[in-house]
Design an enzyme around this catalytic site. Structure first.
Site, PDB file in Angstrom:
ATOM      1  N   LYS A   1     -17.404  18.401  -2.278  1.00 41.87           N
ATOM      2  CA  LYS A   1     -17.108  17.339  -3.279  1.00 41.87           C
ATOM      3  C   LYS A   1     -18.460  16.534  -3.317  1.00 41.87           C
ATOM      4  O   LYS A   1     -18.959  15.607  -2.490  1.00 41.87           O
ATOM      5  CB  LYS A   1     -16.374  16.363  -2.302  1.00 41.87           C
ATOM      6  CG  LYS A   1     -15.735  15.105  -3.440  1.00 41.87           C
ATOM      7  CD  LYS A   1     -14.666  14.307  -2.510  1.00 41.87           C
ATOM      8  CE  LYS A   1     -14.342  13.132  -3.725  1.00 41.87           C
ATOM      9  NZ  LYS A   1     -13.288  12.187  -3.227  1.00 41.87           N
TER      10      LYS A   1
ATOM     11  N   ARG B   1       0.830  -1.374   0.101  1.00 41.43           N
ATOM     12  CA  ARG B   1      -0.138  -0.020   0.168  1.00 41.43           C
ATOM     13  C   ARG B   1       0.842   1.366  -0.104  1.00 41.43           C
ATOM     14  O   ARG B   1       0.523   2.213  -0.722  1.00 41.43           O
ATOM     15  CB  ARG B   1      -0.964  -0.035   1.224  1.00 41.43           C
ATOM     16  CG  ARG B   1      -1.994  -1.321   1.231  1.00 41.43           C
ATOM     17  CD  ARG B   1      -3.066  -1.036   2.255  1.00 41.43           C
ATOM     18  NE  ARG B   1      -2.315  -1.003   3.611  1.00 41.43           N
ATOM     19  CZ  ARG B   1      -2.290  -2.087   4.174  1.00 41.43           C
ATOM     20  NH1 ARG B   1      -2.754  -3.481   3.923  1.00 41.43           N
ATOM     21  NH2 ARG B   1      -1.972  -2.086   5.565  1.00 41.43           N
TER      22      ARG B   1
ATOM     23  N   LYS C   1     -11.835  15.420   4.629  1.00 41.32           N
ATOM     24  CA  LYS C   1     -12.925  15.172   3.693  1.00 41.32           C
ATOM     25  C   LYS C   1     -13.724  14.137   4.512  1.00 41.32           C
ATOM     26  O   LYS C   1     -13.310  12.934   4.983  1.00 41.32           O
ATOM     27  CB  LYS C   1     -12.369  14.560   2.312  1.00 41.32           C
ATOM     28  CG  LYS C   1     -13.404  14.438   1.315  1.00 41.32           C
ATOM     29  CD  LYS C   1     -14.228  13.131   1.327  1.00 41.32           C
ATOM     30  CE  LYS C   1     -13.020  11.927   1.188  1.00 41.32           C
ATOM     31  NZ  LYS C   1     -14.061  10.646   1.086  1.00 41.32           N
TER      32      LYS C   1
ATOM     33  N   GLU D   1     -18.902  16.155   1.586  1.00 39.57           N
ATOM     34  CA  GLU D   1     -18.896  15.127   0.619  1.00 39.57           C
ATOM     35  C   GLU D   1     -20.425  14.442   0.593  1.00 39.57           C
ATOM     36  O   GLU D   1     -20.521  13.301   1.355  1.00 39.57           O
ATOM     37  CB  GLU D   1     -17.930  14.039   0.326  1.00 39.57           C
ATOM     38  CG  GLU D   1     -18.260  13.030  -0.996  1.00 39.57           C
ATOM     39  CD  GLU D   1     -17.180  12.086  -0.912  1.00 39.57           C
ATOM     40  OE1 GLU D   1     -17.071  11.123  -1.787  1.00 39.57           O
ATOM     41  OE2 GLU D   1     -16.540  11.878  -0.037  1.00 39.57           O
TER      42      GLU D   1
END
Length: 433
Positions: free
Chosen positions: A298, A122, A213, A256
């Site tokens: 978003k 990752r 976010k 978002e």
């Protein structure tokens, strides 16, 4: 000038007590004097209340003045920094690479193409997404999973937030936790993580994050009556409280509201629901006292449901998105970075580009914040080779970013039916033919 008459019952309890303690008047002159005295006392109290601070009394209009304060609790320097970060995210022609999948989510993508899911895999994969040569020409920000926030680049040993900042890319973080199904709401969900958010935001800011976010997923299911008013309000209140907490801890919040592509609803229904959801979001943010100039949106790209039987052109879809924004998006917010939400890079880029072509004098910067649209084609390369072929991935990634950035400028030209909604049955018929 005579004072306006006071409606029945307008005199307060103390005034009524004062009047009641007086001896009953025997003449009309005494009654008139008592009424004038009560009126004078009531007016003087009203003047005192008008001069008082909103915090001086707990009910009525005064309580309302403690909402919609636009971040009055924030220092001037904090506001300036939040607005600076929001402006960087709204850099024309640049967008966000969303690399915030948790270990399980990115692990599922790895395993689907035959790759081992390890922390090092990752880390090295995401280093490629951050450091691919020339990628910073098309990126203004990167959203990191908390795991990635504390990992280092093998290039120079710098933590990824420091490395991104040195490349001119603003580092951010995903602070929300897991979804929770609201009981009695046909599977509709809210996102968890608000209780410990303040503490985690402090840690993320100390680690170098400049923004955060939070995603609130929603589904249009007309038969089930979703999203219901309760579902919308619960999720939008969560987004507003998240934004308020982030700003208090110095992180610029990206909100978002993510309405899924799934469903059979038409574009007109999608527009209606998106306006309802976004209007509730901005109202909640204002009510909570969020500093709107220091926040970013978003949103999902407004689309008909994936199984909608009615076709729509890319121009119709782009206009629907701009219509939603014009009806409710505050001009105080500098831009919107659309998520891909299961759309291909070709479709998402086509829709974003035409949006920018038809938005006219709308003041916002419209760009991208994409994960799957950029990354799934990269992982497809790994499926072909059976290895994490980072060099080949970086070359394809750069070409994808060029397309996305052109769409953010309105310069990308869709090919054929890219960006249009073609009903599933029509696709099957064309394949059979």
């Amino acid at each position: 000038l005579r004072p306006a008459p006071i409606p029945s019952g307008a005199v307060g309890s103390r005034e009524r007590s004062d009047v009641a303690r007086r001896k009953p008047a025997a003449t009309s002159t005494s009654k008139s004097s008592a009424s004038a005295s009560a009126l004078s006392l009531s007016c003087s109290r009203r003047v005192m209340r008008c001069r008082a601070s909103p915090a001086a009394y707990p009910e009525g209009i005064g309580a309302g003045l403690r909402t919609c304060h636009g971040g009055a609790h924030l220092s001037a320097s904090t506001k300036a920094e939040l607005e600076r970060v929001a402006s960087l995210i709204a850099t024309p022609g640049k967008g966000i690479t969303a690399c915030d999948e948790g270990p399980a989510t990115i692990g599922g993508r790895f395993e689907a193409v035959g790759l081992k899911n390890s922390e090092e895999a990752r880390r090295s994969y995401r280093q490629m997404l951050f450091e691919a040569a020339g990628s910073n020409e098309y990126l203004c920000g990167a959203i990191l999973d908390p795991e990635t926030l504390y990992q280092r680049s093998s290039t120079d040993g710098a933590l990824f937030p420091e490395k991104l900042s040195s490349l001119g890319v603003v580092p951010g973080v995903k602070p929300h936790l897991k979804v929770y199904a609201l009981p009695g709401q046909s599977g509709a969900t809210v996102m968890q993580g608000l209780d410990s958010l303040a503490m985690r935001c402090e840690e993320y800011a100390e680690a170098g994050a400049k923004f955060a976010k939070w995603r609130s997923p929603l589904v249009i299911d007309v038969a089930a009556g979703q999203p219901s008013a309760l579902t919308v309000q619960a999720n939008m209140d969560d987004l507003a409280r998240y934004a308020l907490i982030c700003q208090d801890k110095g992180l610029m919040p990206i909100v978002e509201p993510d309405i899924s592509l799934q469903g059979c609803h038409d574009l007109e229904t999608a527009v209606m629901v998106n306006v309802q959801v976004q209007s509730a979001l901005y109202k909640a943010m204002l009510d909570h006292g969020v500093f709107m100039e220091g926040a970013t949106l978003k949103p999902n790209i407004v689309n008909p449901g994936r199984d909608c039987a009615k076709p729509y052109t890319v121009d119709e879809i782009a206009k629907a998105n701009v219509d939603v924004l014009k009806r409710c998006f505050p001009v105080a917010m500098k831009g919107a970075n659309f998520l891909s939400g299961g759309q291909s890079l070709a479709d998402a880029s086509a829709r974003l580009s035409v949006m920018n072509q038809v938005k006219g004098s709308a003041p916002w910067n419209l760009s991208f914040s994409w994960s799957a649209a950029l990354q799934l084609p990269l992982l497809a390369l790994a499926k072909e080779t059976g290895t994490l072929c980072l060099e080949e991935m970086s070359h394809l990634y750069l070409e994808e970013l060029k397309v996305a950035a052109a769409a953010a400028r309105g310069d990308h030209v869709p090919q054929g039916a890219e960006g249009s909604h073609v009903p599933t049955n029509a696709v099957k018929a064309n394949v059979s033919a």
